[in-house]
Design a protein around this motif. Structure first.
Motif, short mmCIF file in Angstrom:
data_model
loop_
_atom_site.label_atom_id
_atom_site.label_comp_id
_atom_site.label_asym_id
_atom_site.label_seq_id
_atom_site.Cartn_x
_atom_site.Cartn_y
_atom_site.Cartn_z
N PHE A 72 0.83 -1.21 0.00
CA PHE A 72 0.00 0.00 0.00
C PHE A 72 0.86 1.26 0.00
O PHE A 72 0.51 2.27 -0.60
CB PHE A 72 -0.93 0.00 1.22
N PHE A 73 2.03 1.20 0.67
CA PHE A 73 2.90 2.37 0.78
C PHE A 73 4.03 2.39 -0.25
O PHE A 73 4.74 3.39 -0.36
CB PHE A 73 3.51 2.44 2.18
N THR A 74 4.22 1.29 -0.98
CA THR A 74 5.40 1.23 -1.85
C THR A 74 5.08 0.99 -3.32
O THR A 74 5.84 1.41 -4.18
CB THR A 74 6.36 0.12 -1.38
N VAL A 75 4.00 0.29 -3.63
CA VAL A 75 3.67 0.01 -5.03
C VAL A 75 2.31 0.59 -5.36
O VAL A 75 1.66 1.21 -4.52
CB VAL A 75 3.69 -1.52 -5.32
N ASP A 132 0.74 -14.28 -3.65
CA ASP A 132 1.35 -14.50 -2.34
C ASP A 132 1.89 -13.17 -1.85
O ASP A 132 2.57 -12.46 -2.60
CB ASP A 132 2.48 -15.54 -2.48
N GLY A 133 1.59 -12.81 -0.61
CA GLY A 133 2.01 -11.51 -0.10
C GLY A 133 3.50 -11.26 -0.21
O GLY A 133 3.93 -10.12 -0.42
N SER A 134 4.31 -12.31 -0.11
CA SER A 134 5.76 -12.13 -0.18
C SER A 134 6.21 -11.64 -1.54
O SER A 134 7.28 -11.05 -1.68
CB SER A 134 6.48 -13.44 0.16
N GLU A 135 5.40 -11.87 -2.58
CA GLU A 135 5.75 -11.41 -3.92
C GLU A 135 5.72 -9.88 -4.02
O GLU A 135 6.39 -9.29 -4.87
CB GLU A 135 4.80 -12.03 -4.95
N ILE A 136 4.92 -9.24 -3.16
CA ILE A 136 4.93 -7.76 -3.11
C ILE A 136 6.30 -7.28 -2.66
O ILE A 136 6.83 -6.30 -3.17
CB ILE A 136 3.82 -7.24 -2.18
N LEU A 137 6.88 -8.00 -1.69
CA LEU A 137 8.26 -7.70 -1.29
C LEU A 137 9.19 -7.87 -2.47
O LEU A 137 10.10 -7.05 -2.69
CB LEU A 137 8.68 -8.62 -0.15
N GLY A 138 8.96 -8.91 -3.29
CA GLY A 138 9.78 -9.13 -4.48
C GLY A 138 9.64 -8.01 -5.48
O GLY A 138 10.63 -7.54 -6.04
N ILE A 139 8.40 -7.55 -5.72
CA ILE A 139 8.16 -6.45 -6.66
C ILE A 139 8.83 -5.17 -6.15
O ILE A 139 9.45 -4.42 -6.92
CB ILE A 139 6.65 -6.23 -6.86
N TYR A 140 8.73 -4.91 -4.86
CA TYR A 140 9.32 -3.71 -4.26
C TYR A 140 10.84 -3.71 -4.42
O TYR A 140 11.44 -2.72 -4.86
CB TYR A 140 8.94 -3.63 -2.79
N LEU A 141 11.48 -4.83 -4.08
CA LEU A 141 12.94 -4.92 -4.20
C LEU A 141 13.38 -4.93 -5.66
O LEU A 141 14.46 -4.43 -5.99
CB LEU A 141 13.45 -6.17 -3.47
N ASN A 142 12.55 -5.51 -6.54
CA ASN A 142 12.85 -5.49 -7.97
C ASN A 142 12.87 -4.06 -8.50
O ASN A 142 13.75 -3.67 -9.27
CB ASN A 142 11.84 -6.34 -8.73
N LYS A 144 13.39 -1.35 -6.70
CA LYS A 144 14.45 -0.58 -6.04
C LYS A 144 15.85 -0.96 -6.51
O LYS A 144 16.71 -0.10 -6.73
CB LYS A 144 14.35 -0.76 -4.52
N PHE A 145 16.08 -2.28 -6.64
CA PHE A 145 17.45 -2.74 -6.88
C PHE A 145 17.62 -3.55 -8.17
O PHE A 145 18.73 -3.95 -8.51
CB PHE A 145 17.92 -3.60 -5.69
N GLY A 146 16.52 -3.81 -8.89
CA GLY A 146 16.62 -4.54 -10.15
C GLY A 146 16.85 -6.03 -10.01
O GLY A 146 17.18 -6.71 -10.98
N ILE A 147 16.69 -6.59 -8.80
CA ILE A 147 16.84 -8.03 -8.59
C ILE A 147 15.58 -8.73 -9.08
O ILE A 147 14.48 -8.27 -8.81
CB ILE A 147 17.08 -8.34 -7.10
#
Length: 304
Positions: A72-75, A132-142, A144-147
């Motif tokens: 909600f705060f990042t994507v 899966d909620g953890s994929e939002i973490l993946g999208i956020y880090l992708n 930010k850092f292109g991983i």
């Protein structure tokens, strides 16, 4: 225009539904009945389920909440809304689906469970949602850092499965890691596309001849940048064309042979391209009707 937008939205949501269906089949027909741990939030829910008697669907939704708050705060808010609907949909499918176990072979469970879950995750992400909620973490880090998202989810799961090895079983943890090595690769493949493209930038004094050869022999399009000056092993160069093109990985060796045949000292930069839309990529450039190409040929011929 509204009809076209509505049609695109329908197909987008339909594909998310297909992603939910594939992931739920992978979970219910392969991983869950055979005692394999899923990754991400579902894996956390399964791990907690071994310690407390709460329905897995409820735990899935509960443990997704912190990641949805992060989203909600990042994507995009649109991604979060679609993800909430998708996660609820997956939880409902897991709760009501009753697939029979297809195989007891642990290797087949890992491979096909990973293929189905990875395909489902990739299709959902490609259409602006997550399962899966953890994929939002993946999208956020992708962002930010292109991983790559698949690698982020894999690392998340390796940590989860390391805990699982101590709490449940080392064997289950190892097979689950194998499952998500496959799922991560399938996820990235679905998101980035099945075709593998390579970008090529070429700097050469014989740029006109190289342009003609690439168009004639490969049939792909070119973008030309004007170079004003540069300095290399042969001293200072001025007023030259920089050629940029995108080819399928299958054609990259042929591209090098074409260039080397004309100029062995050409400076070539090669880089990966995740996705391509438009342009001339598949040998459909009509050289006989392309006036710019014909003018280039005549211009080079006159110089000689």
């Amino acid at each position: 225009m509204n009809f076209k937008n509505n049609l695109e939205a329908f197909f987008e949501n339909f594909q998310v539904f297909i992603g939910i269906l594939l992931a739920s089949i992978g979970l219910k027909a392969f991983l869950l009945p055979n005692g394999f741990l899923d990754g991400g939030v579902t894996g956390i829910a399964l791990l907690v389920k071994t310690q407390v008697d709460i329905n897995i669907s409820y735990l899935l939704v509960l443990f997704s909440i912190p990641f949805l708050v992060l989203g909600f705060f990042t994507v995009s808010k649109r991604i979060v809304v679609k993800s909430i609907i998708s996660i609820l949909g997956l939880a409902i499918f897991i709760h009501f689906e009753n697939f029979q176990t297809i195989t007891d072979d642990k290797l087949l469970i890992s491979i096909f469970g990973g293929l189905l879950v990875g395909a489902g995750i990739g299709i959902a992400i490609r259409n602006g949602s997550v399962l899966d909620g953890s994929e939002i973490l993946g999208i956020y880090l992708n962002d930010k850092f292109g991983i790559s998202i698949g690698k982020i989810v894999l690392v998340f799961n390796v940590i989860l499965f390391s805990i699982t090895a101590f709490v449940i079983s080392t064997e289950i943890a190892l097979y689950s890691i194998l499952t998500y090595i496959i799922a991560a690769k399938v996820t990235d493949t679905v998101i980035e596309g099945f075709e593998d493209f390579i970008g090529v930038t070429i700097v050469s004094k014989k740029h006109d001849l190289i342009k003609i050869a690439i168009i004639e022999e490969l049939g792909v399009g070119l973008t030309v940048y004007k170079g004003s000056s540069g300095f290399g092993s042969n001293g200072t160069a001025e007023d030259f064309d920089i050629i940029h093109s995108v080819v399928n990985r299958i054609d990259i060796k042929k591209m090098y042979r074409i260039i080397q045949k004309i100029d062995v000292e050409a400076f070539i930069i090669e880089f990966d391209v995740n996705n391509v839309k438009g342009g001339v990529l598949r040998h459909y450039l009509n050289k006989k009707k392309n006036t710019k190409f014909l003018n280039l040929q005549n211009s080079v011929a006159n110089k000689e």
